[in-house]
Structure formats: structure tokens, C-alpha cells
Design a protein around this motif. Structure first.
Motif, PDB file in Angstrom:
ATOM      1  N   ALA A  93      59.671  56.401  82.584  1.00  0.00           N
ATOM      2  CA  ALA A  93      60.300  55.072  81.706  1.00  0.00           C
ATOM      3  C   ALA A  93      60.845  55.784  80.553  1.00  0.00           C
ATOM      4  CB  ALA A  93      59.190  54.278  81.259  1.00  0.00           C
ATOM      5  N   ASP A  94      59.948  56.804  80.072  1.00  0.00           N
ATOM      6  CA  ASP A  94      60.502  57.520  78.527  1.00  0.00           C
ATOM      7  C   ASP A  94      61.841  58.485  79.042  1.00  0.00           C
ATOM      8  OD1 ASP A  94      58.498  56.610  77.343  1.00  0.00           O
ATOM      9  OD2 ASP A  94      57.370  58.328  77.391  1.00  0.00           O
ATOM     10  N   LYS A  95      61.633  59.228  80.413  1.00  0.00           N
ATOM     11  CA  LYS A  95      62.750  60.012  80.574  1.00  0.00           C
ATOM     12  C   LYS A  95      64.212  59.009  80.816  1.00  0.00           C
ATOM     13  CE  LYS A  95      63.758  63.355  84.190  1.00  0.00           C
ATOM     14  NZ  LYS A  95      63.495  63.979  85.224  1.00  0.00           N
ATOM     15  N   SER A  96      63.919  58.044  81.545  1.00  0.00           N
ATOM     16  CA  SER A  96      64.928  57.058  81.717  1.00  0.00           C
ATOM     17  C   SER A  96      65.651  56.393  80.518  1.00  0.00           C
ATOM     18  CB  SER A  96      64.632  55.778  82.659  1.00  0.00           C
ATOM     19  OG  SER A  96      64.255  56.189  83.868  1.00  0.00           O
ATOM     20  N   ASN A  97      64.934  56.164  79.561  1.00  0.00           N
ATOM     21  CA  ASN A  97      65.195  55.669  78.156  1.00  0.00           C
ATOM     22  C   ASN A  97      65.876  56.778  77.506  1.00  0.00           C
ATOM     23  OD1 ASN A  97      64.299  53.099  78.460  1.00  0.00           O
ATOM     24  ND2 ASN A  97      62.253  53.434  77.663  1.00  0.00           N
ATOM     25  N   ALA A  98      65.616  58.061  77.683  1.00  0.00           N
ATOM     26  CA  ALA A  98      66.044  59.042  76.870  1.00  0.00           C
ATOM     27  C   ALA A  98      67.599  59.352  77.339  1.00  0.00           C
ATOM     28  CB  ALA A  98      65.103  60.351  76.750  1.00  0.00           C
TER      29      ALA A  98
END
Length: 172
Positions: free
Chosen positions: A166-171
Motif C-alpha cells: 500500500a505504501d508503494k502504491s501511494n508513493a
């Protein structure tokens, strides 16, 4: 001491010896009253009792119990320590003997088993019944704790992977 007092003392010692988990006989030649009082306080705090009685009366009291025959230990000035918990009297007596050279452990009894001075000292180094129970409870609790942590680990790993994704997708 009159005959009635002697009979009462013998009866008192018999009932104490009959309910005792262990009995320790020690020589107390040269102990001061303050030293003996210190020993009594230590023994009482631990749950035991110290008695100074005439050797002949202590031998008579022991005859009528199911304890081992330790009458040979009653020579000279002696003191008797006993407690319901079998570990209390040996622990306190051995600890006091280590600090005070005028107090010499002669031996004792644990039920029908006679103990010499070395056996009493060996008993003193063993953990008490409460300590053994605590150790056993800790050992029984430990596998359950480990199982719970192992079962939680996969769920935690999945949650961390999802959070990282999720962090990777948001970044991006």
C-alpha cells in the motif's frame, strides 16, 4: 520442672513433631540469647519453630511419633527446629550455621528418613515447594505463549506485506 509440666511439654513436642515436614537438631553451645532470638525470628518468619528442650524429654516425645529415630543426636546443649514445609527448617538452620560457628547442625529427620548433617545441608540448597511450583507453572505457560506467537506471526507478516504494498502504491 514438675511432672505435670514435663508431661505437657512432651505432649506439645509430640504434636509438633508429628505434624512437622522436617526436624533439624543442632548444637547451640555458646550461643547468646540475642543469637537464639535472632534464629527464632528467622525461623518464625519462614514458617517454622525453634524449641529448646531437655534432651531426655525430646527423646520421649520422638518415640511416640512416626519420625525416624534421631535420639542419638540429642547429646549436650541442643536446639530443635521444625516446620510443616520440609524445606524451611533445613534452609534456615543451615543459613544460620553458615553465619554463626557456635551453631552446629547435627542432623535431623524428614518423616521416617533420618538425616545426617550433610543431608540437612543438601536439603537446604534445594528449592522450596513454592519455588518448584512457580518454575513448573512457568514451564507449563511457556509452550502456550510460544504457540500463540507462532500463530500470530503469519498474520503479522501478511499485514506487513500488504502495508508495504500500500505504501508503494501511494508513493507511485
Amino acid at each position: 520442672m514438675e511432672r505435670a509440666e514435663k508431661a505437657e511439654l512432651i505432649t506439645s513436642l509430640q504434636s509438633s513433631f508429628a505434624t512437622a515436614g522436617s526436624i533439624v537438631v543442632a548444637q547451640n553451645a555458646g550461643l547468646t540469647v540475642a543469637d537464639l532470638e535472632s534464629l527464632r525470628k528467622q525461623m518464625k518468619q519462614a514458617g517454622g519453630t525453634i524449641k529448646v528442650a531437655k534432651n531426655r524429654l525430646a527423646k520421649l516425645a520422638l518415640k511416640e511419633t512416626n519420625n525416624a529415630d534421631i535420639s542419638a543426636l540429642f547429646t549436650g546443649p541442643t536446639v530443635v527446629a521444625f516446620a510443616k514445609d520440609p524445606m524451611v527448617a533445613p534452609k534456615v538452620a543451615a543459613a544460620f550455621a553458615d553465619k554463626n560457628q557456635k551453631f552446629v547442625v547435627l542432623g535431623g529427620a524428614m518423616g521416617k528418613t533420618g538425616l545426617d548433617a550433610n543431608n540437612v545441608k543438601a536439603l537446604a540448597t534445594m528449592p522450596s515447594l513454592d519455588q518448584l511450583r512457580a518454575t513448573l507453572a512457568g514451564m507449563l505457560k511457556q509452550p502456550g505463549t510460544r504457540i500463540a506467537s507462532v500463530l500470530q506471526a503469519p498474520g503479522g507478516a501478511v499485514a506487513r506485506v500488504i502495508a508495504a504494498h500500500a505504501d508503494k502504491s501511494n508513493a507511485a
